[in-house]
Design a protein around this motif. Structure first.
Motif, PDB file in Angstrom:
ATOM      1  N   GLN A 213      -3.439 -18.526 -25.347  1.00 27.79           N
ATOM      2  CA  GLN A 213      -2.575 -17.637 -26.106  1.00 27.79           C
ATOM      3  C   GLN A 213      -1.739 -16.772 -25.168  1.00 27.79           C
ATOM      4  OE1 GLN A 213      -4.383 -14.353 -28.410  1.00 27.79           O
ATOM      5  NE2 GLN A 213      -3.221 -15.111 -30.176  1.00 27.79           N
ATOM      6  N   GLY A 214      -2.358 -16.301 -24.089  1.00 29.83           N
ATOM      7  CA  GLY A 214      -1.626 -15.494 -23.121  1.00 29.83           C
ATOM      8  C   GLY A 214      -0.496 -16.276 -22.466  1.00 29.83           C
ATOM      9  N   LEU A 215      -0.759 -17.527 -22.131  1.00 27.03           N
ATOM     10  CA  LEU A 215       0.291 -18.361 -21.542  1.00 27.03           C
ATOM     11  C   LEU A 215       1.418 -18.588 -22.545  1.00 27.03           C
ATOM     12  CD1 LEU A 215      -1.901 -21.019 -19.680  1.00 27.03           C
ATOM     13  CD2 LEU A 215      -0.605 -19.139 -18.660  1.00 27.03           C
ATOM     14  N   ALA A 216       1.064 -18.803 -23.814  1.00 24.83           N
ATOM     15  CA  ALA A 216       2.077 -19.008 -24.841  1.00 24.83           C
ATOM     16  C   ALA A 216       2.943 -17.769 -25.037  1.00 24.83           C
ATOM     17  CB  ALA A 216       1.403 -19.391 -26.168  1.00 24.83           C
ATOM     18  N   LEU A 217       2.374 -16.602 -24.752  1.00 28.28           N
ATOM     19  CA  LEU A 217       3.131 -15.351 -24.860  1.00 28.28           C
ATOM     20  C   LEU A 217       3.981 -15.084 -23.613  1.00 28.28           C
ATOM     21  CD1 LEU A 217       0.389 -13.106 -26.485  1.00 28.28           C
ATOM     22  CD2 LEU A 217       2.527 -13.826 -27.560  1.00 28.28           C
ATOM     23  N   ASP A 226      -4.565 -12.027 -16.096  1.00 26.75           N
ATOM     24  CA  ASP A 226      -5.892 -11.424 -16.029  1.00 26.75           C
ATOM     25  C   ASP A 226      -5.954 -10.132 -16.849  1.00 26.75           C
ATOM     26  OD1 ASP A 226      -7.006 -13.398 -14.512  1.00 26.75           O
ATOM     27  OD2 ASP A 226      -6.834 -12.337 -12.599  1.00 26.75           O
ATOM     28  N   ASP A 227      -4.904  -9.319 -16.763  1.00 25.26           N
ATOM     29  CA  ASP A 227      -4.872  -8.080 -17.550  1.00 25.26           C
ATOM     30  C   ASP A 227      -4.805  -8.383 -19.039  1.00 25.26           C
ATOM     31  OD1 ASP A 227      -5.058  -6.578 -15.297  1.00 25.26           O
ATOM     32  OD2 ASP A 227      -2.939  -6.038 -15.193  1.00 25.26           O
ATOM     33  N   TRP A 228      -4.135  -9.472 -19.387  1.00 26.12           N
ATOM     34  CA  TRP A 228      -4.104  -9.898 -20.786  1.00 26.12           C
ATOM     35  C   TRP A 228      -5.521 -10.268 -21.258  1.00 26.12           C
ATOM     36  CZ3 TRP A 228      -2.519 -10.742 -25.590  1.00 26.12           C
ATOM     37  CH2 TRP A 228      -3.055 -11.815 -26.290  1.00 26.12           C
ATOM     38  N   LEU A 229      -6.240 -11.018 -20.447  1.00 31.07           N
ATOM     39  CA  LEU A 229      -7.603 -11.409 -20.823  1.00 31.07           C
ATOM     40  C   LEU A 229      -8.491 -10.175 -20.981  1.00 31.07           C
ATOM     41  CD1 LEU A 229      -8.151 -14.526 -18.511  1.00 31.07           C
ATOM     42  CD2 LEU A 229      -7.774 -14.521 -20.991  1.00 31.07           C
ATOM     43  N   TRP A 230      -8.309  -9.215 -20.085  1.00 34.54           N
ATOM     44  CA  TRP A 230      -9.094  -7.988 -20.199  1.00 34.54           C
ATOM     45  C   TRP A 230      -8.727  -7.226 -21.468  1.00 34.54           C
ATOM     46  CZ3 TRP A 230     -13.441  -6.213 -18.770  1.00 34.54           C
ATOM     47  CH2 TRP A 230     -13.724  -4.852 -18.802  1.00 34.54           C
ATOM     48  N   LEU A 231      -7.438  -7.169 -21.791  1.00 29.44           N
ATOM     49  CA  LEU A 231      -6.998  -6.515 -23.022  1.00 29.44           C
ATOM     50  C   LEU A 231      -7.585  -7.221 -24.242  1.00 29.44           C
ATOM     51  CD1 LEU A 231      -5.120  -4.326 -24.265  1.00 29.44           C
ATOM     52  CD2 LEU A 231      -3.312  -6.062 -24.299  1.00 29.44           C
ATOM     53  N   ARG A 232      -7.637  -8.550 -24.184  1.00 33.59           N
ATOM     54  CA  ARG A 232      -8.174  -9.337 -25.307  1.00 33.59           C
ATOM     55  C   ARG A 232      -9.654  -9.054 -25.525  1.00 33.59           C
ATOM     56  NH1 ARG A 232      -6.719 -10.348 -29.542  1.00 33.59           N
ATOM     57  NH2 ARG A 232      -5.788 -12.241 -30.352  1.00 33.59           N
ATOM     58  N   LEU A 233     -10.371  -8.788 -24.429  1.00 35.79           N
ATOM     59  CA  LEU A 233     -11.787  -8.458 -24.556  1.00 35.79           C
ATOM     60  C   LEU A 233     -11.973  -7.128 -25.286  1.00 35.79           C
ATOM     61  CD1 LEU A 233     -13.137  -9.384 -20.999  1.00 35.79           C
ATOM     62  CD2 LEU A 233     -13.633 -10.570 -23.139  1.00 35.79           C
ATOM     63  N   GLN A 234     -11.014  -6.215 -25.064  1.00 42.63           N
ATOM     64  CA  GLN A 234     -11.112  -4.904 -25.709  1.00 42.63           C
ATOM     65  C   GLN A 234     -10.681  -4.934 -27.167  1.00 42.63           C
ATOM     66  OE1 GLN A 234      -9.553  -1.634 -22.981  1.00 42.63           O
ATOM     67  NE2 GLN A 234      -8.923  -3.448 -21.829  1.00 42.63           N
ATOM     68  N   TYR A 235      -9.744  -5.853 -27.492  1.00 42.12           N
ATOM     69  CA  TYR A 235      -9.221  -5.954 -28.860  1.00 42.12           C
ATOM     70  C   TYR A 235      -9.308  -7.418 -29.322  1.00 42.12           C
ATOM     71  CZ  TYR A 235      -7.275  -1.416 -27.539  1.00 42.12           C
ATOM     72  OH  TYR A 235      -7.129  -0.119 -27.101  1.00 42.12           O
ATOM     73  N   PRO A 236     -10.515  -7.915 -29.558  1.00 41.29           N
ATOM     74  CA  PRO A 236     -10.690  -9.345 -29.857  1.00 41.29           C
ATOM     75  C   PRO A 236     -10.063  -9.783 -31.179  1.00 41.29           C
ATOM     76  CG  PRO A 236     -12.737  -8.134 -30.199  1.00 41.29           C
ATOM     77  CD  PRO A 236     -11.802  -7.186 -29.543  1.00 41.29           C
ATOM     78  N   ASP A 237      -9.867  -8.847 -32.105  1.00 38.06           N
ATOM     79  CA  ASP A 237      -9.359  -9.230 -33.425  1.00 38.06           C
ATOM     80  C   ASP A 237      -7.882  -8.894 -33.637  1.00 38.06           C
ATOM     81  OD1 ASP A 237     -11.928 -10.133 -34.206  1.00 38.06           O
ATOM     82  OD2 ASP A 237     -12.517  -8.063 -34.639  1.00 38.06           O
ATOM     83  N   ALA A 238      -7.253  -8.270 -32.650  1.00 36.50           N
ATOM     84  CA  ALA A 238      -5.834  -7.921 -32.788  1.00 36.50           C
ATOM     85  C   ALA A 238      -4.981  -9.181 -32.724  1.00 36.50           C
ATOM     86  CB  ALA A 238      -5.435  -6.948 -31.684  1.00 36.50           C
ATOM     87  N   ARG A 239      -3.847  -9.139 -33.428  1.00 36.89           N
ATOM     88  CA  ARG A 239      -2.974 -10.308 -33.479  1.00 36.89           C
ATOM     89  C   ARG A 239      -1.590  -9.966 -32.930  1.00 36.89           C
ATOM     90  NH1 ARG A 239      -4.066 -13.175 -39.382  1.00 36.89           N
ATOM     91  NH2 ARG A 239      -6.320 -13.554 -39.076  1.00 36.89           N
ATOM     92  N   PRO A 240      -1.237 -10.571 -31.805  1.00 25.97           N
ATOM     93  CA  PRO A 240       0.116 -10.344 -31.273  1.00 25.97           C
ATOM     94  C   PRO A 240       1.134 -11.121 -32.076  1.00 25.97           C
ATOM     95  CG  PRO A 240      -1.032 -11.927 -29.917  1.00 25.97           C
ATOM     96  CD  PRO A 240      -2.032 -11.441 -30.946  1.00 25.97           C
ATOM     97  N   MET A 241       2.373 -10.687 -32.001  1.00 22.99           N
ATOM     98  CA  MET A 241       3.439 -11.442 -32.642  1.00 22.99           C
ATOM     99  C   MET A 241       3.623 -12.752 -31.881  1.00 22.99           C
ATOM    100  SD  MET A 241       4.508  -9.644 -35.175  1.00 22.99           S
ATOM    101  CE  MET A 241       6.127 -10.347 -35.532  1.00 22.99           C
ATOM    102  N   PRO A 242       3.925 -13.860 -32.573  1.00 22.32           N
ATOM    103  CA  PRO A 242       4.140 -15.124 -31.868  1.00 22.32           C
ATOM    104  C   PRO A 242       5.371 -15.055 -30.969  1.00 22.32           C
ATOM    105  CG  PRO A 242       4.800 -15.313 -34.165  1.00 22.32           C
ATOM    106  CD  PRO A 242       4.105 -13.995 -34.024  1.00 22.32           C
ATOM    107  N   GLY A 243       5.331 -15.821 -29.864  1.00 21.67           N
ATOM    108  CA  GLY A 243       6.466 -15.849 -28.937  1.00 21.67           C
ATOM    109  C   GLY A 243       6.392 -14.701 -27.959  1.00 21.67           C
ATOM    110  N   PRO A 244       7.292 -14.657 -26.978  1.00 20.23           N
ATOM    111  CA  PRO A 244       7.310 -13.591 -25.977  1.00 20.23           C
ATOM    112  C   PRO A 244       7.383 -12.220 -26.623  1.00 20.23           C
ATOM    113  CG  PRO A 244       8.766 -15.371 -25.320  1.00 20.23           C
ATOM    114  CD  PRO A 244       8.343 -15.665 -26.740  1.00 20.23           C
TER     115      PRO A 244
END
Length: 266
Positions: A213-217, A226-244
């Motif tokens: 998902q991070g690569l797709a963004l 790596d910072d994206w993965l760490w952010l995802r660990l803190q907010y596992p249920d949050a949904r980013p907007m699709p695309g950049p």
């Protein structure tokens, strides 16, 4: 490529992955001093690292070591080879496999002797490419699998037979196909996900989804990913907007996403 049980042609050689298991190379010299060994890097541009590189061991002189490779393959990582050709011819081919070109201007070391790399690289070869890359090797066997296989505990014996098609000999600094490069890139990404899973305790499958998902963004820079993965660990249920995530640099887009998620959390 297929998972197999060990029976079949008796391996004549062990190409030991010394860089990932230096203690195994030390055991070969200490416990199997009669076995003929060749440092794979010797006489190549990596000659200075020959004592720390892969080791080609003649198993025909050491049936005890051949048995250990089958009984405890994790302690002796590498590739088991069957080849009808003389050692000098096999060595020359294995050394040609070490250095490859990526595109027009990039050269790289191909650590095909590592069981994980082998599980990706050879799977990216068609029958003609496999005939070229295996050359004098008639049979190739190793214990392992992909990093995803390791994460879910499904590693096993892998085996490849040389299709034996009439092809040109492997060139020095042979070029890699797009598919082969893609397989090696996947190897690096899955290893990264495995390392994150190991250090955080997060389920590998979920972490691999987060990475994809991070690569797709558009978070392709290592530190930003790596910072994206760490952010995802803190907010596992949050949904980013699709695309950049809007304009700006990757770091700026990730920071905006972090602030939005932190605001929602509050």
């Amino acid at each position: 490529m297929s998972a197999v049980v060990v029976p079949g042609s008796t391996p004549q050689w062990l190409l030991l992955d010394g860089p990932s298991a230096p203690e195994a190379a030390q055991r070969v010299h200490a416990q199997f001093a009669d076995a003929q060994c060749f440092a794979l890097f010797e006489g190549t541009e990596l000659h200075g690292l020959r004592e720390h590189g892969p080791l080609l061991v003649d198993l025909r002189q050491s049936p005890a070591l051949a048995s250990l490779c089958h009984l405890d393959p994790r302690a002796w990582p590498g590739l088991l080879l069957v080849s009808p050709k003389p050692a000098v011819q096999l060595l020359a081919h294995l050394r040609r496999m070490l250095t490859v070109t990526l595109g027009l201007h990039h050269k790289a070391l191909l650590n095909y002797y590592n069981p994980h790399t082998a599980s990706y690289f050879f799977d990216g070869c068609d029958s003609h490419e496999l005939s070229c890359w295996l050359g004098p090797i008639s049979l190739l066997r190793w214990f392992g699998g992909t990093w995803a296989d390791r994460a879910i505990g499904s590693q096993g014996w892998q085996q490849l037979s040389n299709p034996g098609l009439s092809v040109a000999a492997l060139e020095k600094e042979h070029g890699l196909s797009d598919r082969q490069q893609g397989q090696l890139q996947r190897c690096l990404l899955e290893r990264h996900a495995w390392q994150w899973s190991l250090s955080t305790g997060r389920d590998y499958r979920r972490l691999w989804e987060d990475l994809q998902q991070g690569l797709a963004l558009g978070f392709t820079e290592r530190t930003v990913l790596d910072d994206w993965l760490w952010l995802r660990l803190q907010y596992p249920d949050a949904r980013p907007m699709p695309g950049p995530e809007g304009g700006g640099s990757q770091r700026e887009r990730l920071d905006r996403l972090r602030r939005r998620w932190q605001g929602r959390q509050g």
